[in-house]
Design a protein around this motif. Sequence first.
Motif, PDB file in Angstrom:
ATOM      1  N   ARG A   1       7.799  -5.919  -5.333  1.00 15.37           N
ATOM      2  CA  ARG A   1       7.019  -5.780  -6.555  1.00 15.37           C
ATOM      3  C   ARG A   1       7.798  -6.272  -7.780  1.00 15.37           C
ATOM      4  O   ARG A   1       7.302  -6.201  -8.902  1.00 15.37           O
ATOM      5  CB  ARG A   1       6.560  -4.337  -6.765  1.00 15.37           C
ATOM      6  CG  ARG A   1       7.650  -3.322  -6.980  1.00 15.37           C
ATOM      7  CD  ARG A   1       7.070  -1.936  -7.289  1.00 15.37           C
ATOM      8  NE  ARG A   1       6.283  -1.395  -6.212  1.00 15.37           N
ATOM      9  CZ  ARG A   1       4.957  -1.322  -6.223  1.00 15.37           C
ATOM     10  NH1 ARG A   1       4.273  -1.781  -7.267  1.00 15.37           N
ATOM     11  NH2 ARG A   1       4.303  -0.808  -5.209  1.00 15.37           N
TER      12      ARG A   1
ATOM     13  N   LEU B   1       7.375  -2.536   2.197  1.00 17.13           N
ATOM     14  CA  LEU B   1       5.948  -2.419   1.939  1.00 17.13           C
ATOM     15  C   LEU B   1       5.537  -3.401   0.851  1.00 17.13           C
ATOM     16  O   LEU B   1       6.213  -3.550  -0.167  1.00 17.13           O
ATOM     17  CB  LEU B   1       5.600  -0.991   1.514  1.00 17.13           C
ATOM     18  CG  LEU B   1       5.728   0.085   2.589  1.00 17.13           C
ATOM     19  CD1 LEU B   1       5.467   1.465   1.990  1.00 17.13           C
ATOM     20  CD2 LEU B   1       4.759  -0.181   3.740  1.00 17.13           C
TER      21      LEU B   1
ATOM     22  N   LEU C   1      -0.099  -8.807  -2.294  1.00 20.88           N
ATOM     23  CA  LEU C   1      -1.085  -9.123  -1.262  1.00 20.88           C
ATOM     24  C   LEU C   1      -2.177 -10.062  -1.772  1.00 20.88           C
ATOM     25  O   LEU C   1      -2.740 -10.849  -1.010  1.00 20.88           O
ATOM     26  CB  LEU C   1      -1.723  -7.832  -0.730  1.00 20.88           C
ATOM     27  CG  LEU C   1      -0.808  -6.865   0.027  1.00 20.88           C
ATOM     28  CD1 LEU C   1      -1.579  -5.610   0.409  1.00 20.88           C
ATOM     29  CD2 LEU C   1      -0.217  -7.522   1.260  1.00 20.88           C
TER      30      LEU C   1
ATOM     31  N   PRO D   1       3.101  -4.534  -2.115  1.00 22.06           N
ATOM     32  CA  PRO D   1       2.134  -3.956  -3.049  1.00 22.06           C
ATOM     33  C   PRO D   1       0.883  -4.828  -3.152  1.00 22.06           C
ATOM     34  O   PRO D   1       0.895  -6.018  -2.818  1.00 22.06           O
ATOM     35  CB  PRO D   1       2.904  -3.954  -4.376  1.00 22.06           C
ATOM     36  CG  PRO D   1       3.852  -5.102  -4.262  1.00 22.06           C
ATOM     37  CD  PRO D   1       4.249  -5.152  -2.806  1.00 22.06           C
ATOM     38  N   ARG D   2      -0.184  -4.242  -3.647  1.00 19.15           N
ATOM     39  CA  ARG D   2      -1.444  -4.961  -3.780  1.00 19.15           C
ATOM     40  C   ARG D   2      -1.288  -6.228  -4.614  1.00 19.15           C
ATOM     41  O   ARG D   2      -1.863  -7.267  -4.295  1.00 19.15           O
ATOM     42  CB  ARG D   2      -2.494  -4.025  -4.413  1.00 19.15           C
ATOM     43  CG  ARG D   2      -3.794  -4.691  -4.858  1.00 19.15           C
ATOM     44  CD  ARG D   2      -4.450  -5.534  -3.781  1.00 19.15           C
ATOM     45  NE  ARG D   2      -4.773  -4.768  -2.591  1.00 19.15           N
ATOM     46  CZ  ARG D   2      -5.220  -5.299  -1.460  1.00 19.15           C
ATOM     47  NH1 ARG D   2      -5.352  -6.620  -1.360  1.00 19.15           N
ATOM     48  NH2 ARG D   2      -5.488  -4.537  -0.430  1.00 19.15           N
TER      49      ARG D   2
ATOM     50  N   GLU E   1      -3.405  -4.899   4.991  1.00 16.09           N
ATOM     51  CA  GLU E   1      -4.022  -4.110   3.932  1.00 16.09           C
ATOM     52  C   GLU E   1      -2.970  -3.120   3.439  1.00 16.09           C
ATOM     53  O   GLU E   1      -1.832  -3.135   3.883  1.00 16.09           O
ATOM     54  CB  GLU E   1      -5.235  -3.346   4.472  1.00 16.09           C
ATOM     55  CG  GLU E   1      -6.335  -4.229   5.034  1.00 16.09           C
ATOM     56  CD  GLU E   1      -7.474  -3.415   5.619  1.00 16.09           C
ATOM     57  OE1 GLU E   1      -8.585  -3.955   5.703  1.00 16.09           O
ATOM     58  OE2 GLU E   1      -7.247  -2.237   6.000  1.00 16.09           O
ATOM     59  N   GLU E   2      -3.366  -2.248   2.521  1.00 15.42           N
ATOM     60  CA  GLU E   2      -2.410  -1.268   2.003  1.00 15.42           C
ATOM     61  C   GLU E   2      -2.178  -0.117   2.983  1.00 15.42           C
ATOM     62  O   GLU E   2      -1.208   0.615   2.857  1.00 15.42           O
ATOM     63  CB  GLU E   2      -2.868  -0.758   0.639  1.00 15.42           C
ATOM     64  CG  GLU E   2      -2.751  -1.834  -0.447  1.00 15.42           C
ATOM     65  CD  GLU E   2      -3.108  -1.335  -1.834  1.00 15.42           C
ATOM     66  OE1 GLU E   2      -2.186  -1.019  -2.605  1.00 15.42           O
ATOM     67  OE2 GLU E   2      -4.317  -1.260  -2.135  1.00 15.42           O
TER      68      GLU E   2
END
Length: 310
Positions: free
Chosen positions: A67, A91, A97, A93-94, A140-141
């Motif tokens: 991020r 991970l 993505l 983040p949106r 997806e998240e």
Amino acid sequence: MRLVFAGTPEVAVPALDALIGAERHEVVAVVTRPDAPAGRGRRLVASPVAQRAEEAGIEVLKPAKPRDEEFLARLREIGPDCCPVVAYGALLPRVALDIPVHGWVNLHFSLLPAWRGAAPVQHSIMAGDEITGASTFLIEEGLDSGPVYGTVTEMVRPSDTSGDLLTRLAFAGSGLLAATMDGIEDGTLKAVPQPADGITLAPKITVEDAHVDWSVPALRADRIVRGCTPAPGAWTVFRGERLKLIHVTPVPDRTDLAPGVLSVGKNNVYVGTGSHAVELLWVQAQGKKPMRAADWARGVRIADGEVLGA
């Protein structure tokens, strides 16, 4: 398509190689975890994926977190059509993505929705699965919950360790990931939502998960050893110190040993379980190199009735 590949460990390298060699696509950059300490000197070392990308002359991005605004800005500048992912380790983040036109497509080493999570191969072996595989899906998240593009299956062999099986899946999955990129590009492949039934979780295996309880059946003990090899490494306790278990094999006709009790022959070392015995084949004592269990037993001079795990 213009691809930005995300991955970190050695198991991701076959997929990167497959995409580098794909005539229809161009890997324009690689995203990987930052350099990490390794070896006795704890010197910072680039990830296997970073090393392979540098050999190929591909730009390497190593954000501390995906991020980070500097990383996101560079990703927007590159403008990837799709971001294939194999064991990246962070991970997404949106905001990340949403950058590639066709999203981030993950190669996951299970037949989804089975074994969502960080350690699908280890859990598959420890659960006694006879068939596993790999899946490509749109990230997806949620945890490995996105719609699936394709799968490839692989038999779990009776002697497989997680390292053995993961190596085979890495190569089989590399072809699947390349084919998925082809199908996305030409519009012939559509992601299908995962079924609601059959979901199982595969969290990271802890050191305590790898501790063998000799009261379990022999097949269960064998699966724990194989599932935890090479990492984090199955273990037991002998004379108050940890003993790493590298290779064992069930011995169905040996039923005279109570759980944890050792029996040493000239060239064999057996230990009792909740069912029948297992033979210890390779072990590693603290501070020592891996060795045949018979050689270890001779060196420590095991007495009759001594136990593992006490």
